[in-house]
Design an enzyme around this catalytic site. Structure first.
Site, PDB file in Angstrom:
ATOM      1  N   SER A 113      11.268  -1.479-121.109  1.00  0.00           N
ATOM      2  CA  SER A 113      11.910  -1.544-119.785  1.00  0.00           C
ATOM      3  C   SER A 113      10.818  -1.500-118.727  1.00  0.00           C
ATOM      4  O   SER A 113       9.787  -0.840-118.907  1.00  0.00           O
ATOM      5  CB  SER A 113      12.838  -0.352-119.584  1.00  0.00           C
ATOM      6  OG  SER A 113      13.227  -0.259-118.220  1.00  0.00           O
ATOM      7  N   TYR A 121      15.056   8.176-119.645  1.00  0.00           N
ATOM      8  CA  TYR A 121      15.024   6.777-120.088  1.00  0.00           C
ATOM      9  C   TYR A 121      13.589   6.238-120.029  1.00  0.00           C
ATOM     10  O   TYR A 121      13.092   5.632-120.989  1.00  0.00           O
ATOM     11  CB  TYR A 121      15.947   5.956-119.188  1.00  0.00           C
ATOM     12  CG  TYR A 121      16.051   4.495-119.535  1.00  0.00           C
ATOM     13  CD1 TYR A 121      16.937   4.054-120.507  1.00  0.00           C
ATOM     14  CD2 TYR A 121      15.275   3.545-118.868  1.00  0.00           C
ATOM     15  CE1 TYR A 121      17.045   2.704-120.816  1.00  0.00           C
ATOM     16  CE2 TYR A 121      15.377   2.197-119.175  1.00  0.00           C
ATOM     17  CZ  TYR A 121      16.265   1.780-120.153  1.00  0.00           C
ATOM     18  OH  TYR A 121      16.362   0.440-120.446  1.00  0.00           O
TER      19      TYR A 121
HETATM   20  P1  NAP Z   1      24.087  -3.546-123.581  1.00  0.00           P
HETATM   21  O1  NAP Z   1      24.687  -4.771-122.992  1.00  0.00           O
HETATM   22  O2  NAP Z   1      24.690  -2.229-123.270  1.00  0.00           O
HETATM   23  O3  NAP Z   1      24.027  -3.769-125.180  1.00  0.00           O
HETATM   24  C1  NAP Z   1      23.520  -2.718-125.970  1.00  0.00           C
HETATM   25  C2  NAP Z   1      23.407  -3.155-127.407  1.00  0.00           C
HETATM   26  O4  NAP Z   1      22.843  -2.069-128.159  1.00  0.00           O
HETATM   27  C3  NAP Z   1      24.762  -3.458-128.040  1.00  0.00           C
HETATM   28  O5  NAP Z   1      24.594  -4.432-129.037  1.00  0.00           O
HETATM   29  C4  NAP Z   1      25.139  -2.125-128.666  1.00  0.00           C
HETATM   30  O6  NAP Z   1      25.994  -2.235-129.792  1.00  0.00           O
HETATM   31  C5  NAP Z   1      23.795  -1.615-129.122  1.00  0.00           C
HETATM   32  N1  NAP Z   1      23.757  -0.151-129.166  1.00  0.00           N
HETATM   33  C6  NAP Z   1      24.026   0.705-128.146  1.00  0.00           C
HETATM   34  N2  NAP Z   1      23.928   1.982-128.559  1.00  0.00           N
HETATM   35  C7  NAP Z   1      23.577   1.913-129.879  1.00  0.00           C
HETATM   36  C8  NAP Z   1      23.320   2.900-130.864  1.00  0.00           C
HETATM   37  N3  NAP Z   1      23.382   4.211-130.592  1.00  0.00           N
HETATM   38  N4  NAP Z   1      23.013   2.473-132.115  1.00  0.00           N
HETATM   39  C9  NAP Z   1      22.938   1.153-132.406  1.00  0.00           C
HETATM   40  N5  NAP Z   1      23.176   0.182-131.514  1.00  0.00           N
HETATM   41  C10 NAP Z   1      23.489   0.562-130.264  1.00  0.00           C
HETATM   42  O7  NAP Z   1      22.553  -3.395-123.165  1.00  0.00           O
HETATM   43  P2  NAP Z   1      21.467  -4.497-122.740  1.00  0.00           P
HETATM   44  O8  NAP Z   1      21.393  -4.501-121.273  1.00  0.00           O
HETATM   45  O9  NAP Z   1      21.667  -5.741-123.498  1.00  0.00           O
HETATM   46  O10 NAP Z   1      20.147  -3.747-123.250  1.00  0.00           O
HETATM   47  C11 NAP Z   1      19.414  -4.176-124.407  1.00  0.00           C
HETATM   48  C12 NAP Z   1      18.051  -3.492-124.377  1.00  0.00           C
HETATM   49  O11 NAP Z   1      17.377  -3.864-123.165  1.00  0.00           O
HETATM   50  C13 NAP Z   1      18.122  -1.973-124.358  1.00  0.00           C
HETATM   51  O12 NAP Z   1      17.085  -1.444-125.155  1.00  0.00           O
HETATM   52  C14 NAP Z   1      17.910  -1.625-122.905  1.00  0.00           C
HETATM   53  O13 NAP Z   1      17.366  -0.341-122.738  1.00  0.00           O
HETATM   54  C15 NAP Z   1      16.937  -2.711-122.500  1.00  0.00           C
HETATM   55  N6  NAP Z   1      16.904  -2.961-121.049  1.00  0.00           N
HETATM   56  C16 NAP Z   1      17.992  -3.402-120.379  1.00  0.00           C
HETATM   57  C17 NAP Z   1      17.908  -3.610-119.007  1.00  0.00           C
HETATM   58  C18 NAP Z   1      19.051  -4.110-118.192  1.00  0.00           C
HETATM   59  O14 NAP Z   1      18.935  -4.110-116.931  1.00  0.00           O
HETATM   60  N7  NAP Z   1      20.150  -4.559-118.796  1.00  0.00           N
HETATM   61  C19 NAP Z   1      16.687  -3.369-118.327  1.00  0.00           C
HETATM   62  C20 NAP Z   1      15.604  -2.911-119.056  1.00  0.00           C
HETATM   63  C21 NAP Z   1      15.709  -2.717-120.411  1.00  0.00           C
HETATM   64  P3  NAP Z   1      27.629  -2.159-129.608  1.00  0.00           P
HETATM   65  O15 NAP Z   1      28.011  -3.449-128.921  1.00  0.00           O
HETATM   66  O16 NAP Z   1      28.137  -2.066-131.010  1.00  0.00           O
HETATM   67  O17 NAP Z   1      27.897  -0.958-128.777  1.00  0.00           O
END
Ligand code: NAP
Length: 243
Positions: free
Chosen positions: A138, A152
């Site tokens: 991130s 985080y």
């Molecule tokens: P998201 O839409 O909330 O999707 C999260 C994904 O992770 C889903 O596939 C979910 O599975 C899975 N997941 C959540 N909790 C879990 C757990 N305890 N064990 C196993 N799987 C789990 O999030 P996203 O925005 O795509 O984020 C993906 C990555 O990018 C993360 O590491 C996040 O920290 C990072 N990130 C995101 C942002 C942003 O602005 N969106 C910015 C920086 C970094 P289910 O669907 O089964 O719940």
């Protein structure tokens, strides 16, 4: 990426689903993991298969090391090998410092840092020369422009040391290890139309959110031939939040 096999954790939606679709479009067979969204994971598998490659969804809780190792083993059992690991599954604990509980600290470190370590260790047992290990960090590991994100940011910055260490451990075997730091990206974790979104946009140089496909494009570059001499690196895709 024809004949390559990828494992993408948290592939049921958001950034992980975009990475899975992109690697499939580029020709890789793709296994995704999910925690709760079995139906949505099945839909992503259909999208993967529509690209003419093989797809598989496996349930794996990121805080459960045994389930993570099992997901790697299942990938190898189903598709014969593992060439690309993308540790993407994540959560977004947020709140006032004084309200953060110790169990939240443990869970967040387990889901982000310990999971990435366990997955890399398990995948490395099977990877051949040319293998790719990619973490999703991130921009908050590099700059924290607002309060409430200490836990985080701490958990994501652990991935920097993990990436550099693994790059040294696995470089002699021809395996690269890198980290992609997304900034504000339009997913359910951080919708671009949320009340906080305008402020987040204001921290970027370009004045906009990233799309999940922007992160997937950088992952695809690292996973492909063009990434063969990039290792131990962190690439920020954040529309300039850390500029
Ligand atoms: P998201 O839409 O909330 O999707 C999260 C994904 O992770 C889903 O596939 C979910 O599975 C899975 N997941 C959540 N909790 C879990 C757990 N305890 N064990 C196993 N799987 C789990 O999030 P996203 O925005 O795509 O984020 C993906 C990555 O990018 C993360 O590491 C996040 O920290 C990072 N990130 C995101 C942002 C942003 O602005 N969106 C910015 C920086 C970094 P289910 O669907 O089964 O719940």
């Amino acid at each position: 990426m024809t004949r390559k096999v990828a494992l993408v954790t948290g592939g049921s939606r958001g950034i992980g689903a975009a990475i899975a679709a992109r690697l499939a479009a580029d020709g890789a067979d793709v296994v995704i993991t999910y925690a709760r969204s079995a139906d949505r994971a099945a839909a992503v598998v259909k999208e993967i298969e529509a690209a003419g490659v093989r797809g598989l969804a496996v349930e794996a809780q990121a805080a459960d090391a045994a389930q993570l190792v099992a997901a790697v083993e299942r990938t190898v059992a189903a598709f014969g090998r593992i060439d690309i690991l993308v540790s993407n599954a994540g959560i977004a604990p947020y709140g006032p410092l004084e309200e953060v509980r110790l169990d939240e600290v443990d869970t967040t470190l387990a889901v982000h840092a310990r999971a990435a370590f366990v997955l890399a260790q398990a995948a490395a047992r099977h990877m051949r020369s040319g293998g790719r290990i990619i973490g999703i960090g991130s921009s908050l590991a590099e700059r924290v422009p607002y309060p409430g994100w200490t836990l985080y940011a701490m958990s994501k910055s652990a991935l920097i040391g993990l990436t550099k260490g693994l790059a040294r451990d696995l470089g002699p075997r021809g395996i690269t290890v890198n980290l992609v730091h997304p900034g504000s990206t339009d997913t359910e974790m951080n919708p671009a139309d949320s009340p906080e979104a305008e402020a987040e946009r204001g921290y970027t140089a370009l004045g906009r959110y990233c799309d999940p496909g922007d992160i997937a494009a950088t992952v695809a570059h690292l996973a492909g031939e063009g990434g063969r001499n990039i290792t131990g690196a962190a690439i920020t895709v954040d529309a300039g939040t850390t500029a």
